[in-house]
Design a protein around this motif. Structure first.
Motif, PDB file in Angstrom:
ATOM      1  N   ARG A 128       0.992   5.578   0.305  1.00 21.60           N
ATOM      2  CA  ARG A 128       2.072   5.561  -0.691  1.00 21.60           C
ATOM      3  C   ARG A 128       3.152   6.601  -0.375  1.00 21.60           C
ATOM      4  NH1 ARG A 128      -1.160   4.309  -6.436  1.00 21.60           N
ATOM      5  NH2 ARG A 128      -2.277   2.505  -5.587  1.00 21.60           N
ATOM      6  N   THR A 156      -3.438   2.783 -11.253  1.00 21.55           N
ATOM      7  CA  THR A 156      -3.769   1.732 -10.292  1.00 21.55           C
ATOM      8  C   THR A 156      -4.858   0.868 -10.906  1.00 21.55           C
ATOM      9  OG1 THR A 156      -3.271   3.149  -8.402  1.00 21.55           O
ATOM     10  CG2 THR A 156      -4.544   1.166  -7.973  1.00 21.55           C
ATOM     11  N   GLY A 158      -6.884  -2.852 -10.106  1.00 23.02           N
ATOM     12  CA  GLY A 158      -7.086  -3.925  -9.134  1.00 23.02           C
ATOM     13  C   GLY A 158      -7.677  -5.158  -9.778  1.00 23.02           C
ATOM     14  N   HIS A 182      -5.450   7.429  -4.418  1.00 21.16           N
ATOM     15  CA  HIS A 182      -3.995   7.370  -4.229  1.00 21.16           C
ATOM     16  C   HIS A 182      -3.255   8.035  -5.390  1.00 21.16           C
ATOM     17  CE1 HIS A 182      -4.010   4.924  -0.643  1.00 21.16           C
ATOM     18  NE2 HIS A 182      -4.726   3.986  -1.217  1.00 21.16           N
ATOM     19  N   TYR A 245      -2.549  -7.123  -9.261  1.00 20.86           N
ATOM     20  CA  TYR A 245      -2.608  -5.759  -8.751  1.00 20.86           C
ATOM     21  C   TYR A 245      -1.466  -4.964  -9.382  1.00 20.86           C
ATOM     22  CZ  TYR A 245      -2.705  -1.728  -5.692  1.00 20.86           C
ATOM     23  OH  TYR A 245      -2.773  -0.439  -5.220  1.00 20.86           O
ATOM     24  N   SER A 247       0.326  -1.183  -9.854  1.00 19.72           N
ATOM     25  CA  SER A 247       0.490   0.194  -9.376  1.00 19.72           C
ATOM     26  C   SER A 247       1.829   0.713  -9.878  1.00 19.72           C
ATOM     27  CB  SER A 247       0.448   0.225  -7.843  1.00 19.72           C
ATOM     28  OG  SER A 247       0.855   1.482  -7.350  1.00 19.72           O
ATOM     29  N   SER A 283      -1.699  -8.362  -4.817  1.00 20.18           N
ATOM     30  CA  SER A 283      -2.483  -7.594  -3.846  1.00 20.18           C
ATOM     31  C   SER A 283      -1.762  -6.331  -3.391  1.00 20.18           C
ATOM     32  CB  SER A 283      -2.786  -8.462  -2.609  1.00 20.18           C
ATOM     33  OG  SER A 283      -3.394  -7.701  -1.594  1.00 20.18           O
ATOM     34  N   TRP A 284      -2.554  -5.279  -3.181  1.00 22.58           N
ATOM     35  CA  TRP A 284      -2.023  -4.046  -2.592  1.00 22.58           C
ATOM     36  C   TRP A 284      -1.554  -4.292  -1.163  1.00 22.58           C
ATOM     37  CZ3 TRP A 284      -5.189  -3.081   1.592  1.00 22.58           C
ATOM     38  CH2 TRP A 284      -6.499  -3.569   1.526  1.00 22.58           C
ATOM     39  N   ARG A 285      -2.110  -5.319  -0.520  1.00 26.41           N
ATOM     40  CA  ARG A 285      -1.730  -5.598   0.870  1.00 26.41           C
ATOM     41  C   ARG A 285      -0.279  -6.040   0.972  1.00 26.41           C
ATOM     42  NH1 ARG A 285      -6.845  -9.358   2.001  1.00 26.41           N
ATOM     43  NH2 ARG A 285      -6.736  -9.412  -0.279  1.00 26.41           N
ATOM     44  N   TYR A 288       2.207  -2.825  -0.508  1.00 26.69           N
ATOM     45  CA  TYR A 288       2.370  -1.655   0.364  1.00 26.69           C
ATOM     46  C   TYR A 288       2.391  -2.012   1.854  1.00 26.69           C
ATOM     47  CZ  TYR A 288       1.756   1.199  -3.785  1.00 26.69           C
ATOM     48  OH  TYR A 288       1.929   1.781  -5.023  1.00 26.69           O
TER      49      TYR A 288
END
Length: 340
Positions: A128, A156, A158, A182, A245, A247, A283-285, A288
């Motif tokens: 991050r 965060t 998920g 994170h 997701y 964040s 998704s975090w994928r 980020y």
């Protein structure tokens, strides 16, 4: 003199491992993906084939013996990080270690010492810090655009059910480690001080299958913190939330506020007779993706230019200490002070 490409082996062929693998295979300047290592031979072989490389290992120790590898990215369950990182450093390999850095502080200290003793780079995967919005927020804080920072709130959440090994806090340190490392680093970075004390509460509301065998597992956690400079912090963490997701960060100052992140993946909003729909980040994928690439590129840059990584072993160790203090607070039901 031309720079030689840094040859990288990814240790761990799971979701995060494959993000790094694709980056080094295609997108990181002055780097090549040399190999994949995973104890599951089918996973290692499939990863190598999908990436178009020939070399894979089922034992990371074999990768560390190879002169054709300069650096490793460690993307395994946390309990294995200490031994892999120490052995990699002793083999003269530079290391990018995913978070959480370790289970306890002494493991982190061993890793830092091994990297120092063998003069290799050790970078921790708090990607991050490489996200454009996070970097801009840091610049705005330092420029005084919101006055003095008073409080940072970071969440965060998920969507997915944890992998079975994560239910066992002895193996995973729980969501505070797996999900909220994170957020812990985010608070430290934006507040510019260390955690002084924490108070955390947690519960298992969504994962009934874990309750009998792992009664201490929690899928929802709130952690309040005071820092050594007397600033305040709040962390909100959750797993298996189903909706997407999520964040987000809020940085409150004496003269303003900074907001980072949103629940929605895209700006499109559709309204019809059935109501209003808007895509949620899944998704975090994807959220980020660019930050992972910038993180990987920075790792190679630090090796080639002999620079200190922006995210150090000390940063990883400090997050681990907060995870353990938070878990102790949950268990004991009281404020836990962190030793300096």
């Amino acid at each position: 003199m031309m720079k030689r490409d840094i040859r990288v082996c990814i240790i761990g062929a799971g979701r995060a491992g494959m993000i790094h693998a694709v980056n080094f295979r295609k997108n990181v300047p002055n780097a090549v993906l040399a190999a994949i290592a995973d104890p599951n031979e089918q996973a290692a072989k499939q990863a190598a084939e999908s990436l178009g490389i020939h070399t894979y290992y089922t034992d990371y120790k074999e990768a560390l013996k190879s002169d054709a590898i300069d650096a490793v990215v460690v993307v395994t369950p946390t309990i294995y990080h200490r031994n892999i990182v120490v052995e990699a450093a002793e083999a003269g390999k530079h290391v990018l270690c995913e978070k959480p850095m370790g289970m306890i502080e002494s493991e982190c200290e061993d890793m830092i010492q091994a990297a120092n003793n063998n003069r290799v780079k050790l970078q921790i995967g708090f990607m991050r810090r490489f996200n454009e919005s996070f970097m801009q927020a840091k610049e705005e804080i330092e420029a005084g655009l919101i006055g003095d920072v008073v409080m940072v709130r970071s969440l965060t959440r998920g969507p997915s059910i944890p992998q079975p090994w994560m239910y066992d806090l002895k193996k995973s340190n729980g969501p505070l480690a797996e999900v909220n490392s994170h957020d812990i680093d985010t608070l430290r970075w934006f507040i510019g001080a260390e955690f002084e004390s924490v108070y955390a509460i947690a519960g298992n509301y969504r994962c009934p299958e874990a309750k009998e065998q792992f009664p201490d597992f929690y899928d929802n956690v709130v952690l309040n913190a005071r820092f050594t400079n007397q600033k305040q912090g709040v962390i909100d963490g959750a797993v298996s939330v189903k909706y997407g997701y999520d964040s987000r960060v809020e940085i409150l100052g004496t003269e303003g506020v900074i907001f980072i992140g949103q629940v929605h993946e895209k700006t499109i909003l559709t309204a019809n007779r059935n109501g209003i729909t808007r895509p949620v980040m899944n998704s975090w994928r994807s959220l980020y993706k660019d930050a992972y690439l910038a993180e990987d590129a920075h790792f190679v840059e630090c090796i080639l230019e002999d620079k200190e990584p922006k995210v150090t072993g000390h940063d990883g160790k400090m997050a681990v200490s907060v995870v353990n203090a938070g878990n102790k607070s949950i268990k004991e039901g009281q404020i836990v002070r962190l030793t300096s």
